[in-house]
Design a protein around this motif. Sequence first.
Motif, PDB file in Angstrom:
ATOM      1  N   PHE A  39      22.767   5.791  50.207  1.00  0.00           N
ATOM      2  CA  PHE A  39      21.807   6.032  49.120  1.00  0.00           C
ATOM      3  C   PHE A  39      20.360   5.892  49.601  1.00  0.00           C
ATOM      4  CE2 PHE A  39      25.072   4.455  45.867  1.00  0.00           C
ATOM      5  CZ  PHE A  39      25.277   5.718  45.342  1.00  0.00           C
ATOM      6  N   TYR A  40      20.179   5.042  50.649  1.00  0.00           N
ATOM      7  CA  TYR A  40      18.825   4.552  50.917  1.00  0.00           C
ATOM      8  C   TYR A  40      18.055   5.340  51.972  1.00  0.00           C
ATOM      9  CZ  TYR A  40      20.802   1.053  47.951  1.00  0.00           C
ATOM     10  OH  TYR A  40      21.406   0.439  46.885  1.00  0.00           O
ATOM     11  N   ASP A  41      17.843   6.660  51.709  1.00  0.00           N
ATOM     12  CA  ASP A  41      16.808   7.353  52.478  1.00  0.00           C
ATOM     13  C   ASP A  41      15.489   7.022  51.763  1.00  0.00           C
ATOM     14  OD1 ASP A  41      17.035   8.841  50.160  1.00  0.00           O
ATOM     15  OD2 ASP A  41      16.986  10.794  51.145  1.00  0.00           O
ATOM     16  N   TRP A  47      14.000   5.599  44.285  1.00  0.00           N
ATOM     17  CA  TRP A  47      14.794   5.581  43.044  1.00  0.00           C
ATOM     18  C   TRP A  47      15.330   4.182  42.790  1.00  0.00           C
ATOM     19  CZ3 TRP A  47      13.963   8.760  39.463  1.00  0.00           C
ATOM     20  CH2 TRP A  47      13.827  10.130  39.671  1.00  0.00           C
ATOM     21  N   PHE A  48      15.766   3.508  43.862  1.00  0.00           N
ATOM     22  CA  PHE A  48      16.305   2.160  43.661  1.00  0.00           C
ATOM     23  C   PHE A  48      15.217   1.213  43.146  1.00  0.00           C
ATOM     24  CE2 PHE A  48      17.436  -2.170  44.900  1.00  0.00           C
ATOM     25  CZ  PHE A  48      18.519  -2.315  44.036  1.00  0.00           C
ATOM     26  N   ASP A  49      14.003   1.343  43.695  1.00  0.00           N
ATOM     27  CA  ASP A  49      12.895   0.505  43.181  1.00  0.00           C
ATOM     28  C   ASP A  49      12.687   0.760  41.690  1.00  0.00           C
ATOM     29  OD1 ASP A  49      12.433  -0.759  45.516  1.00  0.00           O
ATOM     30  OD2 ASP A  49      10.630   0.358  46.063  1.00  0.00           O
ATOM     31  N   GLU A  56      17.310  -2.003  31.190  1.00  0.00           N
ATOM     32  CA  GLU A  56      18.759  -2.269  31.178  1.00  0.00           C
ATOM     33  C   GLU A  56      19.238  -2.991  32.440  1.00  0.00           C
ATOM     34  OE1 GLU A  56      17.418   0.815  30.810  1.00  0.00           O
ATOM     35  OE2 GLU A  56      18.460   1.963  29.256  1.00  0.00           O
ATOM     36  N   TYR A  57      18.477  -2.849  33.542  1.00  0.00           N
ATOM     37  CA  TYR A  57      18.949  -3.417  34.819  1.00  0.00           C
ATOM     38  C   TYR A  57      18.431  -4.858  34.944  1.00  0.00           C
ATOM     39  CZ  TYR A  57      20.640  -3.412  39.615  1.00  0.00           C
ATOM     40  OH  TYR A  57      21.328  -3.702  40.770  1.00  0.00           O
ATOM     41  N   TYR A  58      19.220  -5.797  34.425  1.00  0.00           N
ATOM     42  CA  TYR A  58      18.828  -7.213  34.356  1.00  0.00           C
ATOM     43  C   TYR A  58      18.842  -7.937  35.715  1.00  0.00           C
ATOM     44  CZ  TYR A  58      23.710  -7.487  34.972  1.00  0.00           C
ATOM     45  OH  TYR A  58      24.939  -7.304  35.532  1.00  0.00           O
ATOM     46  N   PRO A 160      19.577 -11.055  48.958  1.00  0.00           N
ATOM     47  CA  PRO A 160      19.392 -11.031  47.507  1.00  0.00           C
ATOM     48  C   PRO A 160      20.054  -9.826  46.838  1.00  0.00           C
ATOM     49  CG  PRO A 160      17.452 -10.139  48.577  1.00  0.00           C
ATOM     50  CD  PRO A 160      18.431 -10.476  49.680  1.00  0.00           C
ATOM     51  N   GLY A 161      19.921  -9.744  45.519  1.00  0.00           N
ATOM     52  CA  GLY A 161      20.218  -8.521  44.779  1.00  0.00           C
ATOM     53  C   GLY A 161      21.672  -8.273  44.486  1.00  0.00           C
ATOM     54  N   SER A 162      22.555  -9.178  44.899  1.00  0.00           N
ATOM     55  CA  SER A 162      23.994  -8.974  44.765  1.00  0.00           C
ATOM     56  C   SER A 162      24.482  -7.760  45.548  1.00  0.00           C
ATOM     57  CB  SER A 162      24.424  -8.846  43.290  1.00  0.00           C
ATOM     58  OG  SER A 162      25.812  -9.119  43.167  1.00  0.00           O
ATOM     59  N   SER A 163      23.832  -7.490  46.685  1.00  0.00           N
ATOM     60  CA  SER A 163      24.345  -6.411  47.542  1.00  0.00           C
ATOM     61  C   SER A 163      25.723  -6.786  48.086  1.00  0.00           C
ATOM     62  CB  SER A 163      23.383  -6.141  48.702  1.00  0.00           C
ATOM     63  OG  SER A 163      22.197  -5.602  48.173  1.00  0.00           O
ATOM     64  N   ILE A 164      26.065  -8.064  48.067  1.00  0.00           N
ATOM     65  CA  ILE A 164      27.416  -8.486  48.478  1.00  0.00           C
ATOM     66  C   ILE A 164      28.461  -7.802  47.590  1.00  0.00           C
ATOM     67  CG2 ILE A 164      27.532 -10.602  47.015  1.00  0.00           C
ATOM     68  CD1 ILE A 164      28.758 -10.383  50.633  1.00  0.00           C
ATOM     69  N   SER A 279      31.115   7.032  44.868  1.00  0.00           N
ATOM     70  CA  SER A 279      29.929   6.742  45.682  1.00  0.00           C
ATOM     71  C   SER A 279      29.565   5.261  45.744  1.00  0.00           C
ATOM     72  CB  SER A 279      28.728   7.552  45.177  1.00  0.00           C
ATOM     73  OG  SER A 279      28.536   7.340  43.797  1.00  0.00           O
ATOM     74  N   GLU A 280      30.063   4.445  44.832  1.00  0.00           N
ATOM     75  CA  GLU A 280      29.719   3.016  44.912  1.00  0.00           C
ATOM     76  C   GLU A 280      30.670   2.171  44.074  1.00  0.00           C
ATOM     77  OE1 GLU A 280      25.519   0.828  44.986  1.00  0.00           O
ATOM     78  OE2 GLU A 280      26.088   1.261  42.933  1.00  0.00           O
ATOM     79  N   ASN A 281      30.968   0.972  44.564  1.00  0.00           N
ATOM     80  CA  ASN A 281      31.540  -0.092  43.740  1.00  0.00           C
ATOM     81  C   ASN A 281      30.529  -1.216  43.719  1.00  0.00           C
ATOM     82  OD1 ASN A 281      34.081   0.987  43.121  1.00  0.00           O
ATOM     83  ND2 ASN A 281      34.849   0.418  45.161  1.00  0.00           N
ATOM     84  N   SER A 282      30.405  -1.852  42.577  1.00  0.00           N
ATOM     85  CA  SER A 282      29.518  -3.012  42.482  1.00  0.00           C
ATOM     86  C   SER A 282      30.338  -4.132  41.830  1.00  0.00           C
ATOM     87  CB  SER A 282      28.291  -2.625  41.656  1.00  0.00           C
ATOM     88  OG  SER A 282      27.329  -3.634  41.710  1.00  0.00           O
ATOM     89  N   TYR A 283      30.904  -4.991  42.697  1.00  0.00           N
ATOM     90  CA  TYR A 283      31.796  -6.055  42.213  1.00  0.00           C
ATOM     91  C   TYR A 283      31.003  -7.172  41.555  1.00  0.00           C
ATOM     92  CZ  TYR A 283      35.890  -4.121  44.481  1.00  0.00           C
ATOM     93  OH  TYR A 283      36.944  -3.305  44.830  1.00  0.00           O
TER      94      TYR A 283
HETATM   95  C1  AVI Z   1      22.003  -2.671  45.722  1.00  0.00           C
HETATM   96  N1  AVI Z   1      23.073  -2.929  44.760  1.00  0.00           N
HETATM   97  C2  AVI Z   1      23.305  -4.362  44.620  1.00  0.00           C
HETATM   98  C3  AVI Z   1      22.893  -2.251  43.458  1.00  0.00           C
HETATM   99  C4  AVI Z   1      24.030  -2.636  42.483  1.00  0.00           C
HETATM  100  O1  AVI Z   1      23.712  -3.006  41.370  1.00  0.00           O
HETATM  101  O2  AVI Z   1      25.193  -2.580  42.890  1.00  0.00           O
HETATM  102  C5  AVI Z   1      22.848  -0.744  43.654  1.00  0.00           C
HETATM  103  C6  AVI Z   1      22.806  -0.005  42.338  1.00  0.00           C
HETATM  104  N2  AVI Z   1      23.593   0.990  42.019  1.00  0.00           N
HETATM  105  C7  AVI Z   1      23.285   1.431  40.826  1.00  0.00           C
HETATM  106  N3  AVI Z   1      22.309   0.693  40.340  1.00  0.00           N
HETATM  107  C8  AVI Z   1      21.988  -0.214  41.287  1.00  0.00           C
END
Ligand code: AVI
Length: 320
Positions: A39-41, A47-49, A56-58, A160-164, A279-283
């Motif tokens: 995602f991070y080009d 976009w992530f910033d 909504e993104y707490y 940080p950020g719960s990237s784990i 494209s992503e899992n966020s546990y």
């Molecule tokens: C970087 N990572 C912790 C974010 C997440 O919440 O999993 C990436 C993200 N994907 C969608 N919104 C944010």
Amino acid sequence: MTYLENFAFYDFHPATEDFYTAVTTGLTHHPKYLSPKFFYDTVGSQWFDAITKLPEYYPTRTEINLLNIYGEEIADLLGHDNLLLELGSGSSIKIRTLLDVLQPAVYMPIDISREHLRDAAMSIAQDYPSLQVCAVCADYTDSIELPKLAVAYPCVAFFPGSSIGNFEPNDAKLFLKRVATMIGNGGKLLIGVDLRKDPNLLHAAYNDSQGVTAAFNLNLLQRINKELGANFQMDSFQHYAFYNPILHRIEMHLFSMKNQTVRCNGELFDFQKGESIHSENSYKYSIEVFHQLANQAGFNVLQFWQDDQALFSLHCLQVQ
Ligand code: AVI
């Protein structure tokens, strides 16, 4: 570019061939998948910033509040005059809340997004002239050899950020083991972990009303078009994210809205209508499950903090 005495930059950015191989492997797999690290080009990082500022993104604002409230306590645990390694430093916003209290000798941000990293790290070097800033552009999910300087100081890490949460649980354990090796016996890690909660809150955080998360997800296809000469049609794919309460994870997908064939570097990839690229899992973790994982990876838990609503947590771990 301005020359700064307290700034150094090491570039170990992965080669384009690695990206091509990963894309080809992921798109020939059933079901199709791509790693979220792509995602991070430069555009994706922007976009992530933007995501981190969404109402909504707490996670981001909650973690920053915790860092502000518990900064002194965190600094007492982590100690001073260390080499402070930040994994996935992005725009280095969070570290600013810690630099004054931690007073490290060296700040070593590691990130895969080259321009973003350079700009953020240079601005830290400008704002903290007595701090040595040594930026490393690398994929921190791979084993990386740190610049020699790293062995001269006791090492603490910040993740940080719960990237784990973007690792599969077993990969998260292996990754934490690698971090333990990197920081050495007695080394400390401060890590942010997103918590299990009302699925509606989670759903909203990954399906924001302004469509920023959708743009972030779809940018992955634009990146493949730009860097690998592919011909993904942006209006034929759709962002789709949902919370899976059995596996305790948000899943993000890029959903094909029709039968179509995409060309990428001379190869053809067929998509059925309704097929997706995962494209992503966020546990999301409970405190107990995360502590079990940390213990299995060779860490003791020294302390942890969470906000009043139990949305997000910070943990100070030490290599056993
Ligand atoms: C970087 N990572 C912790 C974010 C997440 O919440 O999993 C990436 C993200 N994907 C969608 N919104 C944010």
